[in-house]
Scaffold this active site. Structure first.
Site, mmCIF file in Angstrom:
data_model
loop_
_atom_site.group_PDB
_atom_site.id
_atom_site.type_symbol
_atom_site.label_atom_id
_atom_site.label_comp_id
_atom_site.label_asym_id
_atom_site.label_seq_id
_atom_site.Cartn_x
_atom_site.Cartn_y
_atom_site.Cartn_z
ATOM 1 N N LEU A 15 0.950 -1.842 0.036
ATOM 2 C CA LEU A 15 -0.176 -0.325 -0.015
ATOM 3 C C LEU A 15 1.048 1.015 0.056
ATOM 4 C CD1 LEU A 15 -2.929 -0.944 2.275
ATOM 5 C CD2 LEU A 15 -2.762 -0.418 0.110
ATOM 6 N N PRO A 189 -12.782 -4.053 5.937
ATOM 7 C CA PRO A 189 -10.701 -4.339 6.112
ATOM 8 C C PRO A 189 -11.097 -3.513 6.996
ATOM 9 C CG PRO A 189 -12.026 -4.569 3.707
ATOM 10 C CD PRO A 189 -13.296 -3.667 3.949
ATOM 11 N N LYS A 222 -17.480 6.789 10.170
ATOM 12 C CA LYS A 222 -17.800 5.399 10.294
ATOM 13 C C LYS A 222 -16.331 4.984 11.064
ATOM 14 C CE LYS A 222 -20.353 1.941 8.310
ATOM 15 N NZ LYS A 222 -21.081 1.652 6.709
ATOM 16 N N CYS A 380 28.788 -0.475 -12.114
ATOM 17 C CA CYS A 380 29.048 -1.982 -12.043
ATOM 18 C C CYS A 380 29.580 -2.835 -12.348
ATOM 19 C CB CYS A 380 28.681 -2.008 -10.103
ATOM 20 S SG CYS A 380 29.617 -3.122 -8.997
ATOM 21 N N PHE A 381 27.932 -3.703 -12.338
ATOM 22 C CA PHE A 381 28.425 -4.817 -13.605
ATOM 23 C C PHE A 381 28.665 -4.684 -15.051
ATOM 24 C CE2 PHE A 381 26.953 -8.324 -16.082
ATOM 25 C CZ PHE A 381 27.907 -9.763 -14.910
ATOM 26 N N HIS A 515 28.053 2.254 -7.431
ATOM 27 C CA HIS A 515 26.960 3.028 -7.282
ATOM 28 C C HIS A 515 26.232 4.181 -7.399
ATOM 29 C CE1 HIS A 515 25.460 -1.437 -8.261
ATOM 30 N NE2 HIS A 515 26.228 -2.022 -6.956
ATOM 31 N N GLU A 517 23.964 5.175 -8.007
ATOM 32 C CA GLU A 517 22.456 5.828 -7.944
ATOM 33 C C GLU A 517 21.462 5.425 -6.805
ATOM 34 O OE1 GLU A 517 23.706 3.321 -9.630
ATOM 35 O OE2 GLU A 517 22.974 0.985 -8.868
HETATM 36 N N1 GLN Z 1 28.431 -9.421 -10.395
HETATM 37 C C1 GLN Z 1 29.931 -8.302 -9.952
HETATM 38 C C2 GLN Z 1 30.415 -8.068 -8.940
HETATM 39 O O1 GLN Z 1 30.229 -8.656 -7.995
HETATM 40 C C3 GLN Z 1 28.921 -6.683 -10.219
HETATM 41 C C4 GLN Z 1 29.154 -6.429 -8.787
HETATM 42 C C5 GLN Z 1 27.092 -5.342 -9.782
HETATM 43 O O2 GLN Z 1 27.264 -4.701 -10.299
HETATM 44 N N2 GLN Z 1 27.193 -4.969 -7.984
HETATM 45 O O3 GLN Z 1 31.820 -7.408 -9.465
#
Ligand code: GLN
Length: 543
Positions: A15, A189, A222, A380-381, A515, A517
């Site tokens: 929710l 509910p 209510k 990252c990856f 990361h 983000e």
């Molecule tokens: N699999 C890769 C690693 O472990 C990248 C990890 C990821 O993208 N967070 O380094």
């Protein structure tokens, strides 16, 4: 004195309890109060680190390296307060702490029980490291009535009596469904859910009722009568066009006023919501649109990329454009003829990921972006795949690969088992350690190359970003790759770990080991996302 607001959910899950908590945090901040937000999760996993993104969505990593629930991402995006390990706990962690204590004999031979031992551990978590904030908001995961969440509810019930009068508040989020056949909204509910809570001794102070249609006054009365709350404490929550409108919508329904009133605090002054009005205004009135392809693996479950999705929206806010995301399962690019799907997009992003499946498709997407001069952002990856692509197709290492997949090729990306922490100490991991807790997690510094594109974007050469990875680009290939044109523009301060690579001879090609983000906010878009979307806007004018 820190005041505690406990947020529970009833009737059904999903929710928007996380958004409610985050938005209330933002509203209290807009009134000049300091806040922290915490999440108590009833499941038995010790942390979400090893849970499948399909089941649980994104793992949100904090500065101090905790792998936490994605709701902590909402909290940070709405309040800007960095989350910590001490802001997320699961039943699994509570029980594992208790069992360790029991083995060490700390209970002195006593019988270890849910009440008081489990509940005490939960209460300690709630009260620990409060930073003297004005309000601590604690979201209880799960739905009232679940067996799993009972110890949490019991603990917060006790806290209501342990703390001062006027120091705690219970807020309950429920659903008021519309029955088309009857042509009405149904309050039963909600009544049942509150009955459930009252049965265990919790009387909610404020009810937040999700509904698809405005709840008529009569129905609110209510609900108030049957659930034993004031009429003004029945807050309706209707759908809104963007999540960043939620604080404004809740304010308009009187939520922050009701909360302050319940605590006996002054509530007459209007809060300053200009930050949220500005964000919503930009989202609702874009000057253009861009189309971004995100080439990933968990594309059917968008919660797996929650922060990423929001960061792209933030990049749009920074540039006054609407960002349309096309989520593409990377495996499709293992067929050559699928590449045409990338032709109409204005930028390509390969996000974080794990494992071999779909990796070749991601490498193909990187190659397409590089060769067609489409802005590329690797995270990252997505950085590791970009480096493998460059090694194969620019530096002539045709069998370049990662030891995450096999040991057959030349492993440009490999398992690193030691790295230096900020305080200079060495962190080491055995290759065959448990899966949980073997990653390089949390905030680490990077040094950027002066004059590089990233240094220009950040406007700095020393940065701190959050990490979550087990493998690393092997710095031994730096010279060879740089000679081929891929510049290592960010490294760990000791120069051992590549953090950023970029292609100077490309409109926008940046890949990062961390990361970004996880740190972007609607009112403070991350510079990399702002710049990436700016590049996509330029690209959109060319195609
Ligand atoms: N699999 C890769 C690693 O472990 C990248 C990890 C990821 O993208 N967070 O380094």
């Amino acid at each position: 004195m820190t005041r505690y607001i406990f947020i529970t959910g009833g009737v059904v899950s999903s929710l928007g309890k996380g958004l409610l908590s985050a938005s209330l945090g933002a509203l209290l901040q807009a009134r000049g109060y300091s806040v922290r937000l915490r999440k108590l999760d009833p499941y038995l996993n010790v942390d979400p680190g090893t849970m499948s993104p399909y089941q649980h969505g994104e793992v949100y990593v904090t500065d101090d390296g905790a792998e936490t629930d994605l709701d902590l991402g909402h909290y940070e995006r709405f309040t800007g307060v960095p989350s910590r390990q001490s802001d997320n706990v699961t039943s699994g962690r509570i029980y594992s702490t208790i069992l360790e204590k029991e083995r060490r004999g700390e209970y002195l031979g006593g019988t270890v029980q849910v009440i008081p031992h489990v509940t005490n551990e939960i209460k300690d978590f709630v009260l620990d490291q409060d930073d003297d904030v004005d309000f601590m908001l604690c979201e209880i995961g799960g739905t009232a009535g679940d067996i799993e969440s009972l110890p949490f509810l019991e603990a917060i019930r006790q806290l209501h009596n342990d703390l001062e009068p006027n120091q705690t508040l219970f807020m309950h989020l429920t659903l008021v469904p519309f029955l088309a056949a009857a042509g009405e909204l149904k309050t039963k509910p909600t009544q049942h859910s509150v009955k459930e809570l009252r049965g265990i001794g919790i009387q909610p102070d404020i009810l937040v009722c999700r509904a698809e249609q405005p709840i008529p006054v009569g129905e609110r009365e209510k609900i108030a009568r049957f659930c034993n709350v004031r009429k003004s404490a029945v807050i309706q929550a209707l759908d809104v066009s963007t999540i960043y409108e939620v604080p404004i919508a809740y304010h308009n329904e009187g939520m922050d006023t009701e909360v302050l009133r319940a605590f006996g605090l002054p509530y007459d002054e209007k809060p300053d919501l200009s930050r949220w009005e500005n964000i919503v205004g930009r989202i609702q009135n874009p000057e253009g649109e861009v189309k971004i392809a995100v080439v990933g693996k968990y594309t059917e479950l968008l919660d797996a990329y929650k922060s990423l999705k929001e960061s792209l929206v933030h990049g749009g806010i920074a540039n006054n454009v609407k960002v349309n995301i096309e989520w593409i399962e990377s495996e499709v690019f293992e067929q050559e003829d699928a590449m045409s799907r990338l032709e109409p997009v204005h930028a390509i992003l390969v996000p974080g990921g794990f494992g071999e499946r779909g990796a070749e498709g991601k490498i193909a997407a990187v190659k397409f972006a590089r060769e067609h001069e489409i802005p590329y952002f690797g995270i990252c990856f997505g950085m590791q795949m970009a480096v493998i692509e460059a090694a194969r197709n620019m530096a002539g290492i045709s069998d370049a690969s990662s030891s995450e997949f096999s040991n057959d090729g030349t492993n440009i990306v490999g398992l690193m088992t030691e790295w230096k922490s900020e305080d200079g100490s060495m962190q080491t991991r055995a290759e065959d350690d448990d899966l949980g807790g073997t990653m390089r997690l949390g905030e680490y510094p990077a040094t950027l190359k002066a004059g590089s594109k990233v240094a220009e974007i950040y406007g700095a050469t020393d940065i701190l970003e959050r990490h979550r990875h087990r493998f690393e680009v092997n710095v031994a290939y730096k010279e060879k790759l740089e000679a081929a044109g891929l510049i290592f523009s960010g490294l760990s301060p000791d120069g051992r770990l590549p953090e950023i690579v970029e292609l100077p001879n490309h409109p926008w090609f940046i890949a990062v080991q961390f990361h970004p983000e996880l740190k972007s906010k609607p009112f403070e878009p991350h510079p990399l996302f702002a710049s990436f979307i700016e590049a996509a806007v330029k690209q959109s004018r060319m195609v």
